[in-house]
Design a protein around this motif. Sequence first.
Motif, mmCIF file in Angstrom:
data_model
loop_
_atom_site.group_PDB
_atom_site.id
_atom_site.type_symbol
_atom_site.label_atom_id
_atom_site.label_comp_id
_atom_site.label_asym_id
_atom_site.label_seq_id
_atom_site.Cartn_x
_atom_site.Cartn_y
_atom_site.Cartn_z
ATOM 1 N N UNK A 97 0.786 -1.319 -0.070
ATOM 2 C CA UNK A 97 -0.046 -0.010 -0.068
ATOM 3 C C UNK A 97 0.847 1.378 -0.161
ATOM 4 N N UNK A 98 2.293 1.140 -0.290
ATOM 5 C CA UNK A 98 3.007 2.045 0.000
ATOM 6 C C UNK A 98 3.029 2.868 -1.681
ATOM 7 N N UNK A 99 3.126 4.187 -1.841
ATOM 8 C CA UNK A 99 2.987 4.891 -3.128
ATOM 9 C C UNK A 99 4.478 4.606 -3.845
ATOM 10 N N UNK A 100 4.570 4.259 -5.029
ATOM 11 C CA UNK A 100 5.719 4.104 -5.639
ATOM 12 C C UNK A 100 6.004 5.485 -6.396
ATOM 13 N N UNK A 101 7.371 5.718 -6.515
ATOM 14 C CA UNK A 101 7.516 6.884 -7.503
ATOM 15 C C UNK A 101 7.033 8.335 -7.131
ATOM 16 N N UNK A 102 7.012 8.365 -5.745
ATOM 17 C CA UNK A 102 6.448 9.950 -5.462
ATOM 18 C C UNK A 102 7.165 11.103 -6.389
ATOM 19 N N UNK A 103 6.289 11.774 -6.860
ATOM 20 C CA UNK A 103 6.512 13.035 -7.674
ATOM 21 C C UNK A 103 7.115 12.784 -9.167
ATOM 22 N N UNK A 104 6.952 11.509 -9.393
ATOM 23 C CA UNK A 104 7.418 11.060 -10.729
ATOM 24 C C UNK A 104 6.475 10.179 -11.444
ATOM 25 N N UNK A 105 5.859 10.949 -12.262
ATOM 26 C CA UNK A 105 4.706 10.422 -13.071
ATOM 27 C C UNK A 105 5.335 9.107 -14.124
ATOM 28 N N UNK A 106 6.597 9.269 -14.403
ATOM 29 C CA UNK A 106 6.775 8.220 -15.442
ATOM 30 C C UNK A 106 7.097 6.941 -14.539
ATOM 31 N N UNK A 107 7.772 6.932 -13.474
ATOM 32 C CA UNK A 107 7.978 5.717 -12.303
ATOM 33 C C UNK A 107 6.592 5.425 -12.216
ATOM 34 N N UNK A 108 5.613 6.113 -11.692
ATOM 35 C CA UNK A 108 4.355 5.521 -11.264
ATOM 36 C C UNK A 108 3.625 5.197 -12.363
ATOM 37 N N UNK A 109 3.848 5.331 -13.716
ATOM 38 C CA UNK A 109 3.319 4.924 -14.661
ATOM 39 C C UNK A 109 3.900 3.474 -14.896
ATOM 40 N N UNK A 110 5.033 3.183 -14.888
ATOM 41 C CA UNK A 110 5.517 1.838 -14.885
ATOM 42 C C UNK A 110 4.973 1.034 -13.793
ATOM 43 N N UNK A 111 4.831 1.658 -12.403
ATOM 44 C CA UNK A 111 4.135 0.820 -11.418
ATOM 45 C C UNK A 111 2.805 0.300 -11.754
ATOM 46 N N UNK A 112 2.220 1.431 -12.463
ATOM 47 C CA UNK A 112 0.689 1.032 -12.693
ATOM 48 C C UNK A 112 0.700 -0.050 -13.623
ATOM 49 N N UNK A 113 1.357 0.315 -14.633
ATOM 50 C CA UNK A 113 1.409 -0.862 -15.551
ATOM 51 C C UNK A 113 1.713 -2.323 -15.123
ATOM 52 N N UNK A 114 2.661 -2.601 -14.179
ATOM 53 C CA UNK A 114 3.057 -3.718 -13.524
ATOM 54 C C UNK A 114 1.991 -4.151 -12.650
ATOM 55 N N UNK A 115 1.096 -3.192 -11.892
ATOM 56 C CA UNK A 115 -0.005 -3.579 -11.251
ATOM 57 C C UNK A 115 -1.237 -3.982 -12.199
ATOM 58 N N UNK A 116 -1.230 -3.506 -13.452
ATOM 59 C CA UNK A 116 -2.336 -3.627 -14.368
ATOM 60 C C UNK A 116 -2.389 -5.265 -14.950
ATOM 61 N N UNK B 251 -0.740 8.970 -11.459
ATOM 62 C CA UNK B 251 -1.216 8.066 -12.569
ATOM 63 C C UNK B 251 -2.379 7.043 -12.163
ATOM 64 N N UNK B 252 -3.131 6.914 -13.219
ATOM 65 C CA UNK B 252 -4.108 5.640 -12.837
ATOM 66 C C UNK B 252 -4.548 5.217 -14.156
ATOM 67 N N UNK B 253 -4.912 3.857 -14.471
ATOM 68 C CA UNK B 253 -5.352 3.218 -15.669
ATOM 69 C C UNK B 253 -6.579 2.479 -15.480
ATOM 70 N N UNK B 254 -7.464 2.772 -16.079
ATOM 71 C CA UNK B 254 -8.620 1.488 -16.032
ATOM 72 C C UNK B 254 -8.496 0.860 -17.317
ATOM 73 N N UNK B 255 -9.123 -0.350 -17.562
ATOM 74 C CA UNK B 255 -8.919 -1.081 -18.812
ATOM 75 C C UNK B 255 -10.026 -1.961 -18.726
ATOM 76 N N UNK B 256 -10.366 -2.564 -20.105
ATOM 77 C CA UNK B 256 -11.329 -3.508 -20.521
ATOM 78 C C UNK B 256 -10.483 -4.469 -21.303
ATOM 79 N N UNK B 257 -10.431 -5.698 -20.634
ATOM 80 C CA UNK B 257 -9.690 -6.921 -21.461
ATOM 81 C C UNK B 257 -10.375 -8.085 -21.986
ATOM 82 N N UNK B 258 -10.318 -8.831 -23.050
ATOM 83 C CA UNK B 258 -10.794 -9.907 -23.578
ATOM 84 C C UNK B 258 -10.058 -11.058 -22.623
ATOM 85 N N UNK B 259 -11.110 -11.982 -22.009
ATOM 86 C CA UNK B 259 -10.583 -13.236 -21.152
ATOM 87 C C UNK B 259 -10.662 -14.243 -22.336
#
Length: 146
Positions: free
Chosen positions: A50-69, A132-140
């Motif tokens: 639950x710790x924020x990754x990449x504080x102040x860094x939108x690129x680092x946050x985007x990488x974490x968001x993609x990893x979580x996605x 950064x946050x990303x919502x998505x729709x995926x085919x399963x």
Amino acid sequence: MSTSQIGVRVIRRVTVPTLFPPPAYAHASVVEAGTRLAFLAGSVPLDAGGKLVGEGDPVRQARQVIANLEEQVRAVGSDLGHVVATDVYVVSGEPAVLSAVWEVVEASGLSAGPHASTLIGVACLGYTGQLVEITATAVVPDAGNS
């Protein structure tokens, strides 16, 4: 237009020739009826504790968001290559910041072909310091047909 096979089902990605050509995404994705879809909640830049990754860094946050996605889609039996639509939210009004986040999305392997996406600059997101946050729709895909 590009087409991806998913077993016997098809994702057809459409770029409309009468509209301005989008950079690295499609105007629409069409999935055959009867295909299972996953509608994924916003992926955020928090680690498993639950710790924020990449504080102040939108690129680092985007990488974490993609990893979580990637973990989200895997948990429902899919993968990033089967994502057909995303909304990418970035806390910024600066086109250069939005572009930097989009470069992370583009480089991630998200979607086997151009997917339908919207890149949105917003005033704030749900967690303190979140950029950064990303919502998505995926085919399963059916088991064994990915």
